[in-house]
Design a protein around this motif. Sequence first.
Motif, PDB file in Angstrom:
ATOM      1  N   VAL A 160     -12.510  38.409  -8.710  1.00 36.23           N
ATOM      2  CA  VAL A 160     -13.192  39.038  -9.842  1.00 36.23           C
ATOM      3  C   VAL A 160     -14.695  38.774  -9.771  1.00 36.23           C
ATOM      4  O   VAL A 160     -15.515  39.689  -9.928  1.00 36.23           O
ATOM      5  CB  VAL A 160     -12.614  38.517 -11.174  1.00 36.23           C
ATOM      6  N   GLU A 161     -15.066  37.542  -9.491  1.00 39.79           N
ATOM      7  CA  GLU A 161     -16.485  37.217  -9.426  1.00 39.79           C
ATOM      8  C   GLU A 161     -17.177  37.961  -8.290  1.00 39.79           C
ATOM      9  O   GLU A 161     -18.278  38.501  -8.477  1.00 39.79           O
ATOM     10  CB  GLU A 161     -16.683  35.706  -9.256  1.00 39.79           C
ATOM     11  N   ARG A 172      -6.321  31.122  -9.376  1.00 43.49           N
ATOM     12  CA  ARG A 172      -7.690  30.681  -9.098  1.00 43.49           C
ATOM     13  C   ARG A 172      -8.368  31.611  -8.106  1.00 43.49           C
ATOM     14  O   ARG A 172      -9.556  31.930  -8.231  1.00 43.49           O
ATOM     15  CB  ARG A 172      -7.673  29.242  -8.573  1.00 43.49           C
ATOM     16  N   LEU A 173      -7.606  32.071  -7.116  1.00 39.21           N
ATOM     17  CA  LEU A 173      -8.157  33.007  -6.134  1.00 39.21           C
ATOM     18  C   LEU A 173      -8.496  34.345  -6.784  1.00 39.21           C
ATOM     19  O   LEU A 173      -9.488  34.994  -6.427  1.00 39.21           O
ATOM     20  CB  LEU A 173      -7.149  33.209  -4.995  1.00 39.21           C
ATOM     21  N   SER A 179      -6.686  40.608  -5.216  1.00 34.49           N
ATOM     22  CA  SER A 179      -7.680  41.651  -4.939  1.00 34.49           C
ATOM     23  C   SER A 179      -8.262  42.157  -6.251  1.00 34.49           C
ATOM     24  O   SER A 179      -7.616  42.088  -7.302  1.00 34.49           O
ATOM     25  CB  SER A 179      -7.065  42.819  -4.156  1.00 34.49           C
ATOM     26  N   ALA A 180      -9.482  42.667  -6.170  1.00 39.32           N
ATOM     27  CA  ALA A 180     -10.158  43.193  -7.358  1.00 39.32           C
ATOM     28  C   ALA A 180     -11.115  44.303  -6.963  1.00 39.32           C
ATOM     29  O   ALA A 180     -11.945  44.122  -6.070  1.00 39.32           O
ATOM     30  CB  ALA A 180     -10.922  42.089  -8.081  1.00 39.32           C
ATOM     31  N   ALA A 181     -10.987  45.446  -7.609  1.00 35.56           N
ATOM     32  CA  ALA A 181     -11.945  46.540  -7.467  1.00 35.56           C
ATOM     33  C   ALA A 181     -12.749  46.623  -8.750  1.00 35.56           C
ATOM     34  O   ALA A 181     -12.167  46.610  -9.849  1.00 35.56           O
ATOM     35  CB  ALA A 181     -11.232  47.857  -7.200  1.00 35.56           C
ATOM     36  N   LYS A 183     -10.973  41.651  -1.443  1.00 32.82           N
ATOM     37  CA  LYS A 183      -9.580  41.415  -1.051  1.00 32.82           C
ATOM     38  C   LYS A 183      -9.497  40.071  -0.339  1.00 32.82           C
ATOM     39  O   LYS A 183     -10.171  39.851   0.670  1.00 32.82           O
ATOM     40  CB  LYS A 183      -9.094  42.536  -0.132  1.00 32.82           C
ATOM     41  N   LEU A 184      -8.687  39.188  -0.879  1.00 32.70           N
ATOM     42  CA  LEU A 184      -8.567  37.840  -0.343  1.00 32.70           C
ATOM     43  C   LEU A 184      -7.144  37.608   0.137  1.00 32.70           C
ATOM     44  O   LEU A 184      -6.186  37.712  -0.638  1.00 32.70           O
ATOM     45  CB  LEU A 184      -8.936  36.813  -1.422  1.00 32.70           C
TER      46      LEU A 184
END
Length: 294
Positions: free
Chosen positions: A268-269, A262-263, A193-195, A180-181
């Motif tokens: 994701v990475e 971009r964020l 955000s990415a799970a 989470k950014l």
Amino acid sequence: MTAYHYPTTLDETCALLDDGEDTMVYGGGTAVQILLKQGVLFATDLVDIGGVPGLDEITETSKGLRVGPLVTLRSMETSPIVRRVAPIAAEVYGRVANPRVRNTASVGGNIAHGDYRLDPPTALMVLDATVELTSRRGSRKVPAREFFVDFQQTALEHGELVSAIEIPSQPESAGAHFAKLSSLAANDWPAASAAALVVQGSRGKRDVRLGLGALSHVPVFLQFEAAADTSVDDVVTAAKDAATPLLDPLPDVRGSSDYKRRLGLVAVEEAIRNSWKEGSDDHRRVSIFGRRRR
């Protein structure tokens, strides 16, 4: 003037929702209170479901968890059952806003609010959760991946309420991570955000699942397979390639669309690198709470 109703059964609740024209369920009330203060809530009737028994329970089932709509986000974060059965869900619910909000906000109200920036849907989608919707007509189940249909619109129909969320058990050998950014403050809405959930498959394959928040007008889900011996760099590249055409973030005070895009790839990475590493550890997973499970 808004009228308040206090049903004591689910049937009574459904009747009130069905009879009213602009009726809204009142659970934890965090989103409703904000909308009231902003003067953008036009519901004629609020149905407070706090008096309906059984809606605040977390139950372990043969397939995973059944979570009532009045369970607080804080309970999802701290419940030993959730932490054991679906640890990525506990992690994500524990990252929402701040403890004051999590102690009040409810699981049902959170998802029914339908905001594209929500954290919990990212975990619910990768865990293949379903949302139970109940009305006078009966109950139906909608996959969490299909619950968000448009900008701040969900699959909820007139007279329905979220009566439960069913979350399958997180596979023992799965690797998981939530990134989470935020660009304004740690407890603010995310800019991206990415799970990620990496599940051991058959024939030397792994199933890679990604749930993305704040990166489109609805939460985004994507899935692909990768060979178990694929390098993490190649998996990251594949994940970014799959995610890129799906990213269409809305600009706001947290950043432009291009900045969030971009964020989003950074999120994701991070999610992939951490979940792939966990998933490759001899079919074992070190959970996000520090306990090794087999």
